[in-house]
Design a protein around this motif. Structure first.
Motif, PDB file in Angstrom:
ATOM      1  N   MET A 193       0.809  -1.194   0.000  1.00  0.00           N
ATOM      2  CA  MET A 193       0.000   0.000   0.000  1.00  0.00           C
ATOM      3  C   MET A 193       0.857   1.265   0.000  1.00  0.00           C
ATOM      4  SD  MET A 193      -3.463  -0.667   0.729  1.00  0.00           S
ATOM      5  CE  MET A 193      -4.227  -2.243   0.789  1.00  0.00           C
ATOM      6  N   SER A 194       2.156   1.125   0.071  1.00  0.00           N
ATOM      7  CA  SER A 194       3.006   2.306   0.144  1.00  0.00           C
ATOM      8  C   SER A 194       2.987   3.119  -1.137  1.00  0.00           C
ATOM      9  CB  SER A 194       4.431   1.894   0.500  1.00  0.00           C
ATOM     10  OG  SER A 194       4.940   1.045  -0.505  1.00  0.00           O
ATOM     11  N   GLN A 195       2.511   2.558  -2.239  1.00  0.00           N
ATOM     12  CA  GLN A 195       2.467   3.283  -3.500  1.00  0.00           C
ATOM     13  C   GLN A 195       1.265   4.219  -3.593  1.00  0.00           C
ATOM     14  OE1 GLN A 195       2.535   0.186  -6.406  1.00  0.00           O
ATOM     15  NE2 GLN A 195       4.693  -0.263  -6.098  1.00  0.00           N
ATOM     16  N   LEU A 196       0.339   4.116  -2.677  1.00  0.00           N
ATOM     17  CA  LEU A 196      -0.832   4.984  -2.693  1.00  0.00           C
ATOM     18  C   LEU A 196      -0.468   6.376  -2.187  1.00  0.00           C
ATOM     19  CD1 LEU A 196      -3.517   2.532  -1.299  1.00  0.00           C
ATOM     20  CD2 LEU A 196      -3.147   3.195  -3.675  1.00  0.00           C
ATOM     21  N   ASN A 197      -1.150   7.380  -2.703  1.00  0.00           N
ATOM     22  CA  ASN A 197      -0.943   8.760  -2.275  1.00  0.00           C
ATOM     23  C   ASN A 197      -1.953   9.077  -1.176  1.00  0.00           C
ATOM     24  OD1 ASN A 197      -0.143  11.439  -2.152  1.00  0.00           O
ATOM     25  ND2 ASN A 197      -1.430  12.047  -3.868  1.00  0.00           N
ATOM     26  N   TRP A 198      -1.565   8.836   0.078  1.00  0.00           N
ATOM     27  CA  TRP A 198      -2.452   9.049   1.213  1.00  0.00           C
ATOM     28  C   TRP A 198      -2.607  10.528   1.480  1.00  0.00           C
ATOM     29  CZ3 TRP A 198      -5.330   5.228   2.934  1.00  0.00           C
ATOM     30  CH2 TRP A 198      -4.910   3.930   2.710  1.00  0.00           C
ATOM     31  N   ARG A 199      -3.869  10.950   1.735  1.00  0.00           N
ATOM     32  CA  ARG A 199      -4.154  12.356   1.998  1.00  0.00           C
ATOM     33  C   ARG A 199      -5.051  12.477   3.212  1.00  0.00           C
ATOM     34  NH1 ARG A 199      -4.927  15.820  -3.204  1.00  0.00           N
ATOM     35  NH2 ARG A 199      -4.673  17.259  -1.494  1.00  0.00           N
ATOM     36  N   LYS A 200      -4.903  13.585   3.902  1.00  0.00           N
ATOM     37  CA  LYS A 200      -5.813  13.896   5.005  1.00  0.00           C
ATOM     38  C   LYS A 200      -6.200  15.362   4.889  1.00  0.00           C
ATOM     39  CE  LYS A 200      -2.113  14.638   8.365  1.00  0.00           C
ATOM     40  NZ  LYS A 200      -1.589  14.253   9.659  1.00  0.00           N
ATOM     41  N   SER A 201      -7.230  15.733   5.583  1.00  0.00           N
ATOM     42  CA  SER A 201      -7.744  17.088   5.525  1.00  0.00           C
ATOM     43  C   SER A 201      -6.681  18.091   5.955  1.00  0.00           C
ATOM     44  CB  SER A 201      -8.964  17.215   6.443  1.00  0.00           C
ATOM     45  OG  SER A 201      -9.332  18.566   6.577  1.00  0.00           O
ATOM     46  N   THR A 202      -6.675  19.236   5.324  1.00  0.00           N
ATOM     47  CA  THR A 202      -5.768  20.304   5.742  1.00  0.00           C
ATOM     48  C   THR A 202      -6.139  20.831   7.120  1.00  0.00           C
ATOM     49  OG1 THR A 202      -7.115  21.947   4.576  1.00  0.00           O
ATOM     50  CG2 THR A 202      -5.228  21.034   3.382  1.00  0.00           C
ATOM     51  N   PHE A 203      -7.362  20.578   7.576  1.00  0.00           N
ATOM     52  CA  PHE A 203      -7.774  20.979   8.920  1.00  0.00           C
ATOM     53  C   PHE A 203      -7.040  20.173   9.991  1.00  0.00           C
ATOM     54  CE2 PHE A 203     -11.541  22.330   6.499  1.00  0.00           C
ATOM     55  CZ  PHE A 203     -11.581  23.659   6.896  1.00  0.00           C
ATOM     56  N   SER A 204      -6.529  19.013   9.630  1.00  0.00           N
ATOM     57  CA  SER A 204      -5.844  18.172  10.608  1.00  0.00           C
ATOM     58  C   SER A 204      -4.376  17.968  10.236  1.00  0.00           C
ATOM     59  CB  SER A 204      -6.548  16.818  10.721  1.00  0.00           C
ATOM     60  OG  SER A 204      -6.542  16.171   9.467  1.00  0.00           O
ATOM     61  N   GLU A 205      -3.815  18.911   9.561  1.00  0.00           N
ATOM     62  CA  GLU A 205      -2.451  18.806   9.044  1.00  0.00           C
ATOM     63  C   GLU A 205      -1.433  18.418  10.116  1.00  0.00           C
ATOM     64  OE1 GLU A 205      -0.113  18.497   5.825  1.00  0.00           O
ATOM     65  OE2 GLU A 205      -2.170  19.176   5.706  1.00  0.00           O
ATOM     66  N   ASN A 206      -1.501  19.009  11.295  1.00  0.00           N
ATOM     67  CA  ASN A 206      -0.520  18.729  12.342  1.00  0.00           C
ATOM     68  C   ASN A 206      -1.125  17.970  13.518  1.00  0.00           C
ATOM     69  OD1 ASN A 206       1.621  20.095  11.016  1.00  0.00           O
ATOM     70  ND2 ASN A 206       0.698  22.039  11.592  1.00  0.00           N
ATOM     71  N   GLN A 207      -2.180  17.249  13.281  1.00  0.00           N
ATOM     72  CA  GLN A 207      -2.877  16.514  14.337  1.00  0.00           C
ATOM     73  C   GLN A 207      -2.611  15.012  14.213  1.00  0.00           C
ATOM     74  OE1 GLN A 207      -4.787  18.152  16.646  1.00  0.00           O
ATOM     75  NE2 GLN A 207      -4.249  20.081  15.679  1.00  0.00           N
ATOM     76  N   ALA A 208      -2.800  14.314  15.310  1.00  0.00           N
ATOM     77  CA  ALA A 208      -2.768  12.851  15.292  1.00  0.00           C
ATOM     78  C   ALA A 208      -4.206  12.342  15.187  1.00  0.00           C
ATOM     79  CB  ALA A 208      -2.114  12.333  16.567  1.00  0.00           C
ATOM     80  N   ASN A 209      -4.374  11.043  15.048  1.00  0.00           N
ATOM     81  CA  ASN A 209      -5.703  10.432  14.981  1.00  0.00           C
ATOM     82  C   ASN A 209      -6.535  10.979  13.828  1.00  0.00           C
ATOM     83  OD1 ASN A 209      -5.161   8.927  17.336  1.00  0.00           O
ATOM     84  ND2 ASN A 209      -5.693  10.691  18.572  1.00  0.00           N
ATOM     85  N   CYS A 210      -5.984  10.996  12.647  1.00  0.00           N
ATOM     86  CA  CYS A 210      -6.675  11.527  11.473  1.00  0.00           C
ATOM     87  C   CYS A 210      -7.028  10.398  10.512  1.00  0.00           C
ATOM     88  CB  CYS A 210      -5.778  12.520  10.744  1.00  0.00           C
ATOM     89  SG  CYS A 210      -5.252  13.893  11.760  1.00  0.00           S
ATOM     90  N   VAL A 211      -8.144  10.541   9.854  1.00  0.00           N
ATOM     91  CA  VAL A 211      -8.512   9.607   8.800  1.00  0.00           C
ATOM     92  C   VAL A 211      -7.803  10.049   7.527  1.00  0.00           C
ATOM     93  CG1 VAL A 211     -10.396   8.721   7.383  1.00  0.00           C
ATOM     94  CG2 VAL A 211     -10.740   9.071   9.831  1.00  0.00           C
ATOM     95  N   GLU A 212      -7.164   9.106   6.863  1.00  0.00           N
ATOM     96  CA  GLU A 212      -6.483   9.374   5.601  1.00  0.00           C
ATOM     97  C   GLU A 212      -7.183   8.573   4.510  1.00  0.00           C
ATOM     98  OE1 GLU A 212      -1.952   9.998   7.176  1.00  0.00           O
ATOM     99  OE2 GLU A 212      -2.608   7.949   6.808  1.00  0.00           O
ATOM    100  N   ILE A 213      -7.231   9.128   3.310  1.00  0.00           N
ATOM    101  CA  ILE A 213      -7.832   8.414   2.185  1.00  0.00           C
ATOM    102  C   ILE A 213      -6.859   8.407   1.017  1.00  0.00           C
ATOM    103  CG2 ILE A 213     -10.194   8.963   2.875  1.00  0.00           C
ATOM    104  CD1 ILE A 213     -10.284  10.971   0.569  1.00  0.00           C
ATOM    105  N   ALA A 214      -7.019   7.421   0.154  1.00  0.00           N
ATOM    106  CA  ALA A 214      -6.212   7.308  -1.050  1.00  0.00           C
ATOM    107  C   ALA A 214      -7.058   6.685  -2.147  1.00  0.00           C
ATOM    108  CB  ALA A 214      -4.970   6.455  -0.793  1.00  0.00           C
ATOM    109  N   ALA A 215      -6.882   7.174  -3.357  1.00  0.00           N
ATOM    110  CA  ALA A 215      -7.551   6.578  -4.510  1.00  0.00           C
ATOM    111  C   ALA A 215      -6.710   5.402  -4.994  1.00  0.00           C
ATOM    112  CB  ALA A 215      -7.705   7.612  -5.618  1.00  0.00           C
TER     113      ALA A 215
END
Length: 63
Positions: free
Chosen positions: A1-23
């Motif tokens: 899964m390391s080839q996926l481009n994981w993204r999270k909201s800019t609202f949680s840029e420096n936070q822990a416990n964030c949901v990340e999504i990847a296409a």
């Protein structure tokens, strides 16, 4: 899964416990940033339904 481009909201840029999504070629992947090996698979349509329910408050529950 390391080839996926994981993204999270800019609202949680420096936070822990964030949901990340990847296409991915066969759908959407989701994971929690503190558990990167626990990945779930969904479709764009199902993710849209989930986001709509969250925005509408249909998943808000009080204990």
């Amino acid at each position: 899964m390391s080839q996926l481009n994981w993204r999270k909201s800019t609202f949680s840029e420096n936070q822990a416990n964030c949901v990340e999504i990847a296409a991915a070629p066969d759908g959407i992947r989701m994971r929690e940033s503190d558990e990167p090996d626990a990945v779930i698979h969904t479709t764009p349509a199902a993710l849209g339904v989930l986001i709509g329910a969250i925005k509408a408050g249909r998943l808000d529950h009080t204990l």
